[in-house]
Design a protein around this motif. Structure first.
Motif, PDB file in Angstrom:
ATOM      1  N   SER A  50       0.877  -1.171  -0.121  1.00 57.78           N
ATOM      2  CA  SER A  50      -0.129   0.024   0.037  1.00 57.78           C
ATOM      3  C   SER A  50       0.745   1.231   0.128  1.00 57.78           C
ATOM      4  O   SER A  50       0.471   2.263   0.053  1.00 57.78           O
ATOM      5  CB  SER A  50      -1.014  -0.031   1.093  1.00 57.78           C
ATOM      6  OG  SER A  50      -0.224   0.196   2.387  1.00 57.78           O
ATOM      7  N   VAL A  51       2.244   1.202  -0.090  1.00 58.80           N
ATOM      8  CA  VAL A  51       3.049   2.370   0.155  1.00 58.80           C
ATOM      9  C   VAL A  51       2.582   3.401  -1.179  1.00 58.80           C
ATOM     10  O   VAL A  51       2.486   4.555  -0.652  1.00 58.80           O
ATOM     11  CB  VAL A  51       4.632   1.819  -0.249  1.00 58.80           C
ATOM     12  CG1 VAL A  51       5.087   1.580   1.310  1.00 58.80           C
ATOM     13  CG2 VAL A  51       4.817   1.186  -1.220  1.00 58.80           C
ATOM     14  N   GLN A  52       2.308   2.760  -2.376  1.00 56.97           N
ATOM     15  CA  GLN A  52       2.076   3.879  -3.424  1.00 56.97           C
ATOM     16  C   GLN A  52       0.859   4.570  -3.107  1.00 56.97           C
ATOM     17  O   GLN A  52       0.534   5.587  -3.211  1.00 56.97           O
ATOM     18  CB  GLN A  52       2.043   3.186  -4.691  1.00 56.97           C
ATOM     19  CG  GLN A  52       1.644   3.909  -5.569  1.00 56.97           C
ATOM     20  CD  GLN A  52       1.866   3.136  -7.292  1.00 56.97           C
ATOM     21  OE1 GLN A  52       2.688   2.636  -7.411  1.00 56.97           O
ATOM     22  NE2 GLN A  52       1.105   4.048  -8.181  1.00 56.97           N
ATOM     23  N   ALA A  53      -0.142   3.702  -2.608  1.00 55.00           N
ATOM     24  CA  ALA A  53      -1.604   4.196  -2.473  1.00 55.00           C
ATOM     25  C   ALA A  53      -1.688   5.116  -1.180  1.00 55.00           C
ATOM     26  O   ALA A  53      -2.324   6.429  -1.553  1.00 55.00           O
ATOM     27  CB  ALA A  53      -2.378   2.926  -1.942  1.00 55.00           C
ATOM     28  N   VAL A  54      -0.686   4.936  -0.452  1.00 49.22           N
ATOM     29  CA  VAL A  54      -0.725   5.845   0.858  1.00 49.22           C
ATOM     30  C   VAL A  54      -0.144   7.348   0.325  1.00 49.22           C
ATOM     31  O   VAL A  54      -0.585   8.367   0.640  1.00 49.22           O
ATOM     32  CB  VAL A  54       0.210   5.250   2.282  1.00 49.22           C
ATOM     33  CG1 VAL A  54       0.535   6.430   3.076  1.00 49.22           C
ATOM     34  CG2 VAL A  54      -0.544   4.056   2.681  1.00 49.22           C
ATOM     35  N   ALA A  55       0.884   7.177  -0.266  1.00 50.32           N
ATOM     36  CA  ALA A  55       1.708   8.323  -0.707  1.00 50.32           C
ATOM     37  C   ALA A  55       0.367   8.980  -1.979  1.00 50.32           C
ATOM     38  O   ALA A  55       0.409  10.333  -1.724  1.00 50.32           O
ATOM     39  CB  ALA A  55       2.806   7.938  -1.563  1.00 50.32           C
ATOM     40  N   GLY A 223      -0.479  10.240  -8.750  1.00 51.11           N
ATOM     41  CA  GLY A 223       0.665  10.452  -7.950  1.00 51.11           C
ATOM     42  C   GLY A 223       1.983   9.768  -8.383  1.00 51.11           C
ATOM     43  O   GLY A 223       2.085   9.404  -9.243  1.00 51.11           O
ATOM     44  N   LEU A 224       2.800   9.607  -7.279  1.00 52.83           N
ATOM     45  CA  LEU A 224       3.946   8.942  -7.480  1.00 52.83           C
ATOM     46  C   LEU A 224       3.667   7.641  -7.618  1.00 52.83           C
ATOM     47  O   LEU A 224       2.812   6.824  -7.121  1.00 52.83           O
ATOM     48  CB  LEU A 224       4.597   8.779  -6.143  1.00 52.83           C
ATOM     49  CG  LEU A 224       5.496  10.134  -5.656  1.00 52.83           C
ATOM     50  CD1 LEU A 224       5.600   9.896  -4.186  1.00 52.83           C
ATOM     51  CD2 LEU A 224       6.817  10.330  -6.378  1.00 52.83           C
ATOM     52  N   ALA A 225       4.392   7.195  -8.874  1.00 54.69           N
ATOM     53  CA  ALA A 225       4.370   5.531  -9.486  1.00 54.69           C
ATOM     54  C   ALA A 225       5.373   4.971  -8.712  1.00 54.69           C
ATOM     55  O   ALA A 225       6.456   4.997  -9.513  1.00 54.69           O
ATOM     56  CB  ALA A 225       4.088   5.596 -10.863  1.00 54.69           C
ATOM     57  N   VAL A 226       5.333   4.299  -7.712  1.00 50.48           N
ATOM     58  CA  VAL A 226       6.498   3.872  -7.026  1.00 50.48           C
ATOM     59  C   VAL A 226       6.590   2.554  -6.409  1.00 50.48           C
ATOM     60  O   VAL A 226       7.598   1.984  -5.990  1.00 50.48           O
ATOM     61  CB  VAL A 226       6.936   4.943  -5.856  1.00 50.48           C
ATOM     62  CG1 VAL A 226       7.472   6.171  -6.596  1.00 50.48           C
ATOM     63  CG2 VAL A 226       5.898   5.135  -4.896  1.00 50.48           C
ATOM     64  N   LEU A 227       5.358   1.637  -6.705  1.00 50.93           N
ATOM     65  CA  LEU A 227       5.377   0.733  -6.152  1.00 50.93           C
ATOM     66  C   LEU A 227       6.401  -0.243  -6.420  1.00 50.93           C
ATOM     67  O   LEU A 227       7.151  -0.928  -5.675  1.00 50.93           O
ATOM     68  CB  LEU A 227       3.893  -0.120  -6.379  1.00 50.93           C
ATOM     69  CG  LEU A 227       3.841  -1.434  -5.630  1.00 50.93           C
ATOM     70  CD1 LEU A 227       3.716  -0.951  -4.251  1.00 50.93           C
ATOM     71  CD2 LEU A 227       2.266  -2.010  -5.889  1.00 50.93           C
TER      72      LEU A 227
END
Lengths: 301, 514
Positions: A50-55, A223-227
């Motif tokens: 969920s890191v990307q979703a939280v960001a 947002g950030l695309a970081v997953l």
């Protein structure tokens, strides 16, 4: 890594200019922060998808708070930090105290948060109303060094000190390496896992807010695309430093590497969708590589 | 131990079973593991349809022998013959093909599958003998039930059924009645009689004396890797059997006659204040309740057969084991409710648990980090969250030097680089750094060499001299007799005996365990 840089330099002579190096580092800053946050979770042997979703939730909600509900910058930051804490506490509680599978919980949380982005923004793009001072600050330079390139290493350094120099960090690592032994040694395993999830969610929230400033606007799911790059960065780090163990310095290097690729590809004028191939490929390769390194270590021991 | 052993009439012709060629013959089998001899020139025969009981203490060589017969281990020397022909068993699979089946002590069944599915697990098709085997074991009515709904006895029968489906000539049953009620045991014995009538030979491993006398035709006693007795059970009493298992001449010494019970206090070394009192503590793991006291300045041994409940008792005190059902604990005269290790530590109780790889060592961390894990929160630099690494390094180095840990500069090495004995010293150092009044140790000398073992016991004595109460659990009776002030014997969760002074001999302790 060197090979990659040489190849990109050959394809486009702009690759190794000072300006482009700052561009790469600036674009790597926020993904590196998220990757470092993810490292905290991976160190304790858990997962967080969920890191990307939280960001992303943080990016949109932060903008909506200022633009749609007229909160001041400071109160919006305070609300977002509280929200990040609550999100981390919720997922961490479900995983640590209710024994739910972290993968499933965080996938579910990610979907909820994605929906939340549409809810808070009323599915509209937000560009007017974001504190201009904040945007200007995030986009500014400090003696030629982009502000984000200063903030991200600071956060990384904090997390590194947390993991390497404090009792909590040692407990987090002991849980990942041998949970049973940690329990027998008197580590409060459940509470420590909960704290780990909270730390990760908080850092991701901060990264998301910074991204609001960097983009100057917000629209759900942009947002950030970081997953994938975050996971790739962590595994690259685990393979390169401290054989087979997740660690912050390795993750930072991994994150920069993972950011070089899209930048180089862009300059080399390769079609946009190839990023998918590279991200997926790098992730699998990084996991594999970490496995080989760790496996070799075990065979010797 | 009751006296109901004389069930079988003492007929002189009860040994006639071994008339022709034996079904199974083991000749001069020797096996050692890295220098430690587990089996030395062991010869055993089992006749057609005969039930041979294998008895002896922990580490007597029963398991090694059954592993060799069932193909899990190959002997260094010696051979196994079936029906007079030498078979060179290469693997467990090979042994099964030759007709030797092992039913191990651990239950290996899948509770979510039905009885039938469990029975045919690992076979390619449903074997024709399924109905017959199920009937023999009395499982016909439950074939389609999920095994998890049935008790441990049924699960044990399913494991026996699995072995039977492969058409064995010899069946090895390792502690088959561990979780059985009396009725279930009787049922199992009927099944065994039924099998022997068909010529299937049984090797029966058990600690239960009455059972052995009831079911076995012959009993083979083992001690320290050798066969020390081979007698027909007809005419044997439980006392005779206990003598065989206890295994030494000392068991017949006048002082060993009669039931050994609580020796008068005061015969042991002078005691300090009571630091730990356990009153009737019972956990969900075992049916018995433990009662004893521990005083400052003494080293007390705790022993018992494997499965006597020592580990589950110690883990219950530490708050990491089965929950406590009843009873109470006092530390230093104040009530203590076991709940988790942190509470125990706060009250001055530490446990060095059994199985250091699983329960103590953190791979990927250095020796210093491993040793400092529980104490790290107490070792912060003033007014910061950061660890005092220099102080920690000094403390760990000093302790490791005292414990004579090798290599001498181990403090910054990864824990994996240390040998078993030295890793155990790191675990010891970990808990020596934690202030405590009561130290519990569960098999602290497991897998360490003789020298390290002596050093560890020296440290335990030093801890006691500093005024701690030390309780050492070990299945190595000899080690405890040498080092402890008195020895508690546990059976099924209950302290059934306490020996000290002259009564504390290896033989008497061994006997008390049964």
């Amino acid at each position: 890594m060197l090979v990659m840089i040489v190849v990109f330099q050959m394809l486009n002579s702009n690759f190794l200019t000072v300006a482009n190096i700052w561009t790469i580092l600036e674009s790597a800053a926020l993904p590196a922060m998220v990757a470092c946050a993810l490292t905290v979770i991976l160190v304790m042997g858990e997962f967080d998808l969920s890191v990307q979703a939280v960001a992303g939730f943080s990016t949109t909600t932060f903008a909506a708070l200022m633009a749609n509900w007229d909160f001041t910058l400071v109160s919006a930051i305070a609300i977002m930090l509280a929200a990040g804490l609550a999100i981390g506490a919720a997922t961490g509680w479900l995983v640590a105290y209710q024994g739910l599978n972290a993968l499933v919980v965080t996938i579910g949380a990610a979907s909820l948060l994605n929906g939340g982005e549409f809810l808070v923004s009323d599915s509209k793009s937000i560009s007017v109303g974001i504190d201009p001072g904040f945007v200007k600050f995030i986009r500014s330079d400090f003696h030629g060094v982009p502000v984000l390139v200063i903030i991200a290493p600071l956060v990384a350094a904090l997390l590194w000190m947390l993991l390497d120099r404090t009792a909590l960090g040692r407990e987090l690592r002991s849980i990942g390496a041998n949970r049973e032994a940690a329990r027998f040694a008197g580590v409060n395993v459940k509470r420590t896992i909960l704290i780990g999830f909270i730390i990760t969610a908080l850092v991701c929230t901060i990264a998301g807010m910074l991204y609001t400033g960097r983009a100057g606007q917000a629209y759900p799911l942009t947002g950030l695309a970081v997953l994938l790059p975050s996971f790739a960065a962590c595994f690259i780090g685990a393979a390169m430093f401290r054989v087979g163990e997740f660690n912050i310095p390795g993750t930072v290097v991994g994150a920069v590497l993972a950011s070089i690729v899209p930048n180089g590809l862009l300059l080399a004028d390769v079609s946009g969708y190839s990023t998918y191939f590279f991200q997926g490929g790098i992730l699998i390769f990084a996991v594999w590589f970490a496995r080989i390194v760790a496996g070799g270590e075990k065979a010797r021991g | 131990m009751s006296d109901t052993g004389r069930d079988s009439p003492p007929e002189p012709d009860a040994i006639v079973v071994t008339d022709a060629r034996p079904r199974l013959q083991v000749d001069d089998a020797t096996k050692s593991y890295g220098g430690a001899v587990a089996l030395k020139d062991v010869s055993v025969t089992v006749g057609v349809g005969e039930v041979v009981a294998l008895v002896g203490h922990n580490g007597a060589g029963k398991s090694t022998l059954s592993k060799i017969v069932s193909g899990y281990e190959r002997p260094d020397r010696g051979e196994v013959s079936l029906d007079g022909e030498v078979v060179n068993l290469r693997s467990a699979k090979h042994a099964i093909a030759e007709g030797i089946g092992l039913v191990p002590q651990q239950l290996a069944v899948i509770p979510t599958m039905t009885v039938t599915q469990n029975l045919i697990l690992g076979l390619r098709s449903t074997p024709p003998g399924l109905v017959d085997v199920a009937a023999r074991l009395g499982l016909t009515d439950v074939l389609n039930m999920r095994l998890g709904l049935l008790g441990p006895a049924a699960q044990r029968l399913v494991m026996i059924g699995r072995a039977l489906l492969r058409g064995p000539k010899v069946l090895i049953l390792d502690e088959p009645t561990a979780a059985f009620s009396i009725a279930e045991t009787e049922k199992l014995f009927k099944i065994i009689s039924d099998l022997t009538a068909d010529g299937i030979s049984i090797i029966y491993i058990s600690h239960r004396l009455e059972e052995i006398l009831t079911i076995a035709d012959r009993v083979v006693g083992m001690s320290q890797g050798r066969v020390i007795a081979d007698r027909a059970t007809a005419g044997l009493t439980t006392d005779d059997l206990a003598d065989i298992i206890a295994g030494g001449a000392d068991a017949h010494a006048p002082s060993a006659e009669g039931d050994v019970t609580f020796v008068a206090e005061g015969s042991a070394a002078p005691k300090g204040q009571e630091v730990l009192r356990v009153s009737g503590l019972r956990t969900t793991a075992k049916s018995g309740a433990a009662t004893f006291t521990l005083h400052a300045g003494e080293v007390v041994g705790l022993t018992g057969l494997v499965g006597a409940g020592r580990s589950s008792f110690l883990n219950a005190l530490w708050g990491t084991g089965a929950p406590v059902v009843e009873g109470s604990v006092q530390i230093g005269g104040r009530v203590f409710v076991p709940s988790n290790p942190r509470r125990a530590i706060a009250r001055g109780l530490v446990l060095i648990p059994e199985g250091r790889q699983r329960t103590s060592l953190i791979p990927g961390m250095t020796v210093r980090e491993n040793a400092g894990l529980p104490t790290s929160r107490r070792r912060r630099l003033r007014f910061t969250p950061f660890l005092n690494r220099r102080g920690e390094r000094a403390a760990v180095s000093e302790l490791l030097a005292e414990l004579d840990t090798k290599p001498s500069r181990a403090v910054d090495m990864p824990i994996e680089a240390l040998s078993g004995g030295n890793a155990q010293k790191v675990v010891l150092a970990r808990w020596l750094m934690m202030p405590s009044d009561v130290a519990l140790l569960d098999e602290p000398c497991e897998g360490v060499d003789v020298r390290a073992r002596n050093e560890i016991h020296t440290v335990l004595r030093a801890m006691a001299d500093q005024g701690k109460g030390v309780l050492v659990s070990s299945s190595d009776v000899e080690e405890l007799v040498e080092s402890a002030d008195r020895i508690l014997v546990m059976r099924d969760g209950e302290i059934v005996n306490e020996l000290s002074g002259d009564a504390m001999t290896v033989e008497r302790v061994n006997r008390a365990c049964l």
